[in-house]
Scaffold this motif. Structure first.
Motif, PDB file in Angstrom:
ATOM      1  N   GLU A  73      14.680  34.802  31.877  1.00 14.55           N
ATOM      2  CA  GLU A  73      13.945  35.410  32.989  1.00 14.55           C
ATOM      3  C   GLU A  73      13.115  34.340  33.693  1.00 14.55           C
ATOM      4  O   GLU A  73      12.565  33.448  33.034  1.00 14.55           O
ATOM      5  CB  GLU A  73      13.011  36.522  32.487  1.00 14.55           C
ATOM      6  CG  GLU A  73      13.723  37.802  32.059  1.00 14.55           C
ATOM      7  CD  GLU A  73      14.220  38.636  33.243  1.00 14.55           C
ATOM      8  OE1 GLU A  73      13.935  38.255  34.396  1.00 14.55           O
ATOM      9  OE2 GLU A  73      14.894  39.652  33.003  1.00 14.55           O
ATOM     10  N   PRO A  74      13.011  34.392  35.026  1.00 15.18           N
ATOM     11  CA  PRO A  74      12.171  33.415  35.730  1.00 15.18           C
ATOM     12  C   PRO A  74      10.712  33.526  35.306  1.00 15.18           C
ATOM     13  O   PRO A  74      10.217  34.631  35.040  1.00 15.18           O
ATOM     14  CB  PRO A  74      12.341  33.799  37.206  1.00 15.18           C
ATOM     15  CG  PRO A  74      13.568  34.652  37.269  1.00 15.18           C
ATOM     16  CD  PRO A  74      13.657  35.340  35.944  1.00 15.18           C
ATOM     17  N   THR A  75      10.032  32.395  35.237  1.00 14.99           N
ATOM     18  CA  THR A  75       8.588  32.402  35.005  1.00 14.99           C
ATOM     19  C   THR A  75       7.880  32.984  36.223  1.00 14.99           C
ATOM     20  O   THR A  75       6.905  33.720  36.102  1.00 14.99           O
ATOM     21  CB  THR A  75       8.088  30.973  34.727  1.00 14.99           C
ATOM     22  OG1 THR A  75       8.829  30.420  33.629  1.00 14.99           O
ATOM     23  CG2 THR A  75       6.604  30.976  34.396  1.00 14.99           C
ATOM     24  N   SER A  76       8.385  32.640  37.390  1.00 12.99           N
ATOM     25  CA  SER A  76       7.889  33.217  38.644  1.00 12.99           C
ATOM     26  C   SER A  76       9.017  33.202  39.662  1.00 12.99           C
ATOM     27  O   SER A  76      10.016  32.512  39.500  1.00 12.99           O
ATOM     28  CB  SER A  76       6.682  32.436  39.176  1.00 12.99           C
ATOM     29  OG  SER A  76       7.039  31.092  39.469  1.00 12.99           O
ATOM     30  N   GLY A  77       8.857  33.980  40.729  1.00 14.86           N
ATOM     31  CA  GLY A  77       9.894  34.091  41.752  1.00 14.86           C
ATOM     32  C   GLY A  77      10.837  35.246  41.469  1.00 14.86           C
ATOM     33  O   GLY A  77      10.698  35.966  40.464  1.00 14.86           O
ATOM     34  N   ARG A  78      11.810  35.430  42.363  1.00 15.01           N
ATOM     35  CA  ARG A  78      12.747  36.547  42.240  1.00 15.01           C
ATOM     36  C   ARG A  78      14.197  36.067  42.407  1.00 15.01           C
ATOM     37  O   ARG A  78      14.463  35.104  43.118  1.00 15.01           O
ATOM     38  CB  ARG A  78      12.474  37.604  43.321  1.00 15.01           C
ATOM     39  CG  ARG A  78      11.100  38.253  43.264  1.00 15.01           C
ATOM     40  CD  ARG A  78      11.068  39.497  44.134  1.00 15.01           C
ATOM     41  NE  ARG A  78      11.458  39.228  45.523  1.00 15.01           N
ATOM     42  CZ  ARG A  78      11.784  40.185  46.412  1.00 15.01           C
ATOM     43  NH1 ARG A  78      11.794  41.457  46.029  1.00 15.01           N
ATOM     44  NH2 ARG A  78      12.098  39.873  47.656  1.00 15.01           N
ATOM     45  N   ILE A  79      15.093  36.797  41.733  1.00 17.16           N
ATOM     46  CA  ILE A  79      16.529  36.618  41.932  1.00 17.16           C
ATOM     47  C   ILE A  79      17.091  37.947  42.399  1.00 17.16           C
ATOM     48  O   ILE A  79      16.933  38.973  41.714  1.00 17.16           O
ATOM     49  CB  ILE A  79      17.231  36.160  40.643  1.00 17.16           C
ATOM     50  CG1 ILE A  79      16.632  34.845  40.134  1.00 17.16           C
ATOM     51  CG2 ILE A  79      18.725  36.000  40.877  1.00 17.16           C
ATOM     52  CD1 ILE A  79      17.184  34.398  38.786  1.00 17.16           C
ATOM     53  N   LEU A  80      17.719  37.948  43.561  1.00 12.09           N
ATOM     54  CA  LEU A  80      18.249  39.176  44.154  1.00 12.09           C
ATOM     55  C   LEU A  80      19.770  39.111  44.209  1.00 12.09           C
ATOM     56  O   LEU A  80      20.351  38.069  44.522  1.00 12.09           O
ATOM     57  CB  LEU A  80      17.713  39.372  45.568  1.00 12.09           C
ATOM     58  CG  LEU A  80      16.183  39.300  45.773  1.00 12.09           C
ATOM     59  CD1 LEU A  80      15.835  39.417  47.249  1.00 12.09           C
ATOM     60  CD2 LEU A  80      15.484  40.399  44.984  1.00 12.09           C
ATOM     61  N   LEU A  81      20.416  40.236  43.926  1.00 11.90           N
ATOM     62  CA  LEU A  81      21.863  40.377  44.085  1.00 11.90           C
ATOM     63  C   LEU A  81      22.107  41.620  44.927  1.00 11.90           C
ATOM     64  O   LEU A  81      21.711  42.727  44.545  1.00 11.90           O
ATOM     65  CB  LEU A  81      22.557  40.512  42.723  1.00 11.90           C
ATOM     66  CG  LEU A  81      24.059  40.781  42.739  1.00 11.90           C
ATOM     67  CD1 LEU A  81      24.803  39.678  43.463  1.00 11.90           C
ATOM     68  CD2 LEU A  81      24.600  40.946  41.327  1.00 11.90           C
ATOM     69  N   GLU A  82      22.699  41.428  46.092  1.00 13.28           N
ATOM     70  CA  GLU A  82      22.885  42.519  47.063  1.00 13.28           C
ATOM     71  C   GLU A  82      21.556  43.210  47.366  1.00 13.28           C
ATOM     72  O   GLU A  82      21.495  44.427  47.522  1.00 13.28           O
ATOM     73  CB  GLU A  82      23.892  43.537  46.547  1.00 13.28           C
ATOM     74  CG  GLU A  82      25.329  43.081  46.589  1.00 13.28           C
ATOM     75  CD  GLU A  82      26.300  44.215  46.336  1.00 13.28           C
ATOM     76  OE1 GLU A  82      27.069  44.567  47.256  1.00 13.28           O
ATOM     77  OE2 GLU A  82      26.291  44.758  45.212  1.00 13.28           O
ATOM     78  N   GLY A  83      20.490  42.432  47.426  1.00 11.44           N
ATOM     79  CA  GLY A  83      19.181  42.969  47.764  1.00 11.44           C
ATOM     80  C   GLY A  83      18.416  43.564  46.604  1.00 11.44           C
ATOM     81  O   GLY A  83      17.245  43.934  46.748  1.00 11.44           O
ATOM     82  N   GLN A  84      19.031  43.655  45.421  1.00 13.75           N
ATOM     83  CA  GLN A  84      18.368  44.235  44.253  1.00 13.75           C
ATOM     84  C   GLN A  84      17.742  43.149  43.400  1.00 13.75           C
ATOM     85  O   GLN A  84      18.393  42.162  43.045  1.00 13.75           O
ATOM     86  CB  GLN A  84      19.362  45.037  43.402  1.00 13.75           C
ATOM     87  CG  GLN A  84      18.726  45.661  42.155  1.00 13.75           C
ATOM     88  CD  GLN A  84      19.742  46.338  41.256  1.00 13.75           C
ATOM     89  OE1 GLN A  84      20.946  46.181  41.457  1.00 13.75           O
ATOM     90  NE2 GLN A  84      19.272  47.084  40.264  1.00 13.75           N
ATOM     91  N   ASP A  85      16.470  43.330  43.061  1.00 15.77           N
ATOM     92  CA  ASP A  85      15.774  42.397  42.177  1.00 15.77           C
ATOM     93  C   ASP A  85      16.323  42.569  40.764  1.00 15.77           C
ATOM     94  O   ASP A  85      16.321  43.674  40.208  1.00 15.77           O
ATOM     95  CB  ASP A  85      14.269  42.693  42.211  1.00 15.77           C
ATOM     96  CG  ASP A  85      13.437  41.608  41.530  1.00 15.77           C
ATOM     97  OD1 ASP A  85      14.003  40.838  40.727  1.00 15.77           O
ATOM     98  OD2 ASP A  85      12.229  41.524  41.806  1.00 15.77           O
TER      99      ASP A  85
END
Length: 380
Positions: A73-85
């Protein structure tokens, strides 16, 4: 408009302002204790793209892939796939699948059982599993090996089984971590083209991690060059090679000569760079380099012409030196030319004829020359 390098396909959604990225890394940081593996990284990947993360060991590329897969899991920030976090979604619930370098095949199972394993875990009806496995075996051309065990297969065949198992569940994204690292050179080169064809046939988004430049240049639509947890440049293979944006990228991808100097004159279209030896280089690809600034001129060996005689009067960018070393490689000859200031420049010439008219050998006087648009000026 002239393009840089050869174009494999016209697919280029990143040039469309209306196109929305399929995968988004948004200011992603990943720390392991005091070590920062990924540092405030932002990156967009588009649907049906074959995308490569390229860099040396420890640059953060595999960590990025593992975060997308859900293993970290990221320590901070976001990963989006098709707009979903994707934060908090476990790996088995993400519409992605990962193919590891080790392939991780079950040694006691047949090829068809290995491919069917994930489908059985998902509770797919038996008839549908049989149909899907048959489809996958045909896709990777292993129908006649369906009843064999992994130890009865070659390395390339095991790689295909792992690939078939990875795509059998129809993931939206396939992640490949050094997928060809265990294959020998000849098989690796052949499999690169097979992967490209398979990706386009399936219409999936492929994200591959590799430290092999040739592998990334061959397969990917775009490449992200990584260093110390950051992206140094994202571009097509031709753009990365012909138009690097920094000394690091120019030096990392392929062979390059780096001539340091100062911008003596600057016009709208060209710049004149003077080096320590007083040589003057006229360049068209000068970017935002200002007069008086210290810069590097990067030029690839194949863009430099080597001759035993001085070029005709008026030819730009001519330097005199001597042959310091050379290597005959069959398809080409590589020359190391030592200039008057002591710098050694590498040049390569394609051996298009069996007999060489302009023969050069060690310690021979030689002249190098190149066109004003042959290289690029780097300010960082």
């Amino acid at each position: 408009m002239k393009s840089l390098g050869s174009i494999r396909r016209s697919f280029a959604p990143w040039n469309d302002p209306e196109a929305r990225p399929y995968i988004v890394f948004e200011n992603v940081t990943k720390r392991f204790g005091d070590f920062t593996a990924v540092n405030d990284l932002s990156l967009d990947i588009y649907e049906r793209e074959f995308f490569a993360l390229l860099g040396a060991s420890g640059c953060g590329k595999s960590t990025l892939l593992r975060m997308l897969a859900g293993f970290e899991e990221p320590t901070s920030g976001r990963i989006l796939l098709e707009g979903q976090d994707l934060r908090g979604i476990p790996p088995y619930r993400r519409p992605v699948n990962m193919m590891f370098q080790s392939y991780a095949l079950f040694p006691h199972m047949t090829v068809e059982a290995n491919i069917a394993f994930g489908l059985k875990q998902d509770g797919m009806p038996k008839a549908d599993i049989e149909a899907r496995v048959a489809e996958m075996l045909k896709l990777v051309r292993l129908e006649q090996f369906a009843r064999r065990k992994p130890h009865q297969l070659s390395g390339g065949q095991r790689q295909r089984v792992a690939l078939a198992r990875s795509v059998a569940k129809r993931p939206k994204v396939l992640l490949l971590d050094e997928p060809l690292g265990a294959l020998d050179k000849k098989l690796r080169e052949a499999t690169q083209f097979e992967l490209m064809d398979l990706q386009q046939e399936l219409g999936l988004t492929f994200v591959v991690v590799t430290h092999d430049q040739e592998e990334a240049m061959t397969m990917a639509d775009r490449i992200a060059i990584m260093d110390k947890g950051q992206v140094m440049q994202v571009a097509t293979p031709a753009e990365v090679y012909e138009a690097p944006t920094s000394r690091f990228v120019a030096d990392f991808v392929g062979n390059v000569n780096m001539l340091e100097g100062t911008v003596a004159e600057r016009s709208e279209k060209t710049a004149t760079i003077t080096g320590a030896s007083g040589a003057r280089i006229v360049v068209e690809n000068a970017g935002d380099a200002a007069a008086g600034s210290e810069v590097a001129f990067a030029i690839r060996p194949e863009k430099i012409k080597v001759s035993s005689r001085p070029p005709a009067a008026g030819v730009p960018n001519v330097m005199e030196g001597e042959i310091w070393d050379l290597a005959y490689l069959g398809d080409m000859t590589v020359y190391h030319v030592k200039l008057s200031d002591g710098q050694v420049v590498k040049a390569s010439a394609l051996n298009s004829a069996r007999i060489t008219e302009d023969q050069l050998s060690w310690n021979d006087k030689a002249w190098i020359s190149f066109a004003p648009d042959a290289g690029v000026v780097l300010t960082r």
